[in-house]
Design an enzyme around this catalytic site. Structure first.
Site, PDB file in Angstrom:
ATOM      1  N   GLY A  10       0.392  -4.204  10.631  1.00 61.67           N
ATOM      2  CA  GLY A  10       1.667  -3.949   9.967  1.00 61.67           C
ATOM      3  C   GLY A  10       1.661  -2.504   9.507  1.00 61.67           C
ATOM      4  N   LYS A  44       0.826  -1.211   0.000  1.00 57.85           N
ATOM      5  CA  LYS A  44       0.000   0.000   0.000  1.00 57.85           C
ATOM      6  C   LYS A  44       0.860   1.262   0.000  1.00 57.85           C
ATOM      7  CE  LYS A  44      -3.851  -2.097   2.562  1.00 57.85           C
ATOM      8  NZ  LYS A  44      -4.572  -2.101   3.843  1.00 57.85           N
ATOM      9  N   ALA A  85      -0.767   0.872   6.147  1.00 57.31           N
ATOM     10  CA  ALA A  85      -1.075   0.011   7.299  1.00 57.31           C
ATOM     11  C   ALA A  85      -2.065  -1.078   6.902  1.00 57.31           C
ATOM     12  CB  ALA A  85      -1.647   0.845   8.442  1.00 57.31           C
ATOM     13  N   ASP A  86      -1.960  -2.201   7.594  1.00 59.13           N
ATOM     14  CA  ASP A  86      -2.926  -3.276   7.390  1.00 59.13           C
ATOM     15  C   ASP A  86      -3.094  -4.018   8.708  1.00 59.13           C
ATOM     16  OD1 ASP A  86      -4.359  -4.676   4.982  1.00 59.13           O
ATOM     17  OD2 ASP A  86      -3.740  -6.251   6.360  1.00 59.13           O
ATOM     18  N   THR A  87      -4.337  -4.339   9.040  1.00 58.67           N
ATOM     19  CA  THR A  87      -4.635  -5.017  10.307  1.00 58.67           C
ATOM     20  C   THR A  87      -5.323  -6.349  10.038  1.00 58.67           C
ATOM     21  OG1 THR A  87      -4.929  -2.881  11.409  1.00 58.67           O
ATOM     22  CG2 THR A  87      -5.859  -4.791  12.535  1.00 58.67           C
TER      23      THR A  87
END
EC number: 3.6.1.9
Length: 198
Positions: free
Chosen positions: A108, A54, A71-73
């Site tokens: 992340g 991203k 960001a990624d959750t």
């Protein structure tokens, strides 16, 4: 100073934007349009991989002096990655899998500083353990049929109605909401200090 840099958030998440504004950062919102590809089943590695994809996608067309936050959750229950539910039935199944137990939330984050002489990239993953009270099938059904779980990893929002079932957490609360802002701020500070010394 962090405020001297243009900060771009490569996400349309209103929760991430709110968390950043809570620490007096008001990023430009530019969601990534990259097709996300995960090459691992390890939750920590998967979120770092996605956050990097991203951030790189959005950093490509930024001016020097810009910092991009990707960001990624994900939620992981017994090692299995739970994304966003595609149906209310799937939301029910996800919640049923971790009610009465402890699961993990991983976010992340990739920060990319776009400089005149190339880029600086920092990636990390933050983990929070979430303990959930036992829930009755009726409680799970009532929550799963609501709209709240539908746009959230693991089918729940800790800052919403699901708070009634949270026994406790070990780690960063804001990480469960979607962005570990304390760690993000410290990493941004380090990037800025390095650039100012350069």
């Amino acid at each position: 100073m962090i405020r001297d840099y243009k900060i771009v958030l490569a996400s349309a998440s209103p929760r991430r934007r709110e968390l950043l504004s809570q620490i007096s950062l008001n990023p430009v919102i530019e969601p990534s349009t990259v097709i996300e590809v995960i090459t691992t089943r390890v939750p920590e590695d998967a979120v770092m991989e996605l956050s990097l994809q991203k951030a790189e996608d959005v950093a490509r067309h930024q001016q020097p002096g810009t910092i991009v936050i990707g960001a990624d959750t994900v939620v992981a229950a017994e090692g299995k990655i739970l994304g966003k539910p595609k149906s209310h039935q799937e939301a029910y199944e996800m919640i049923e899998s971790f009610q009465g137990k402890t699961h993990q939330v991983f976010t992340g984050v990739t920060l990319i500083y776009c400089g005149t002489n190339g880029t600086t990239v920092r990636s990390f993953a933050e983990r929070t353990d979430v303990h959930v009270y036992p829930m009755t099938p009726e409680e799970i059904r009532l929550y799963a049929e609501d709209e709240e779980p539908m746009d959230k990893a693991g089918a729940y929002g800790i800052q919403g109605r699901f708070a009634a079932f949270i026994k406790g957490i070990d780690g960063d609360y804001s990480n469960v909401v979607g962005l570990p802002v304390g760690r993000v701020y410290q990493e941004l500070k380090q990037i800025c200090e390095q650039e100012e010394k350069a």
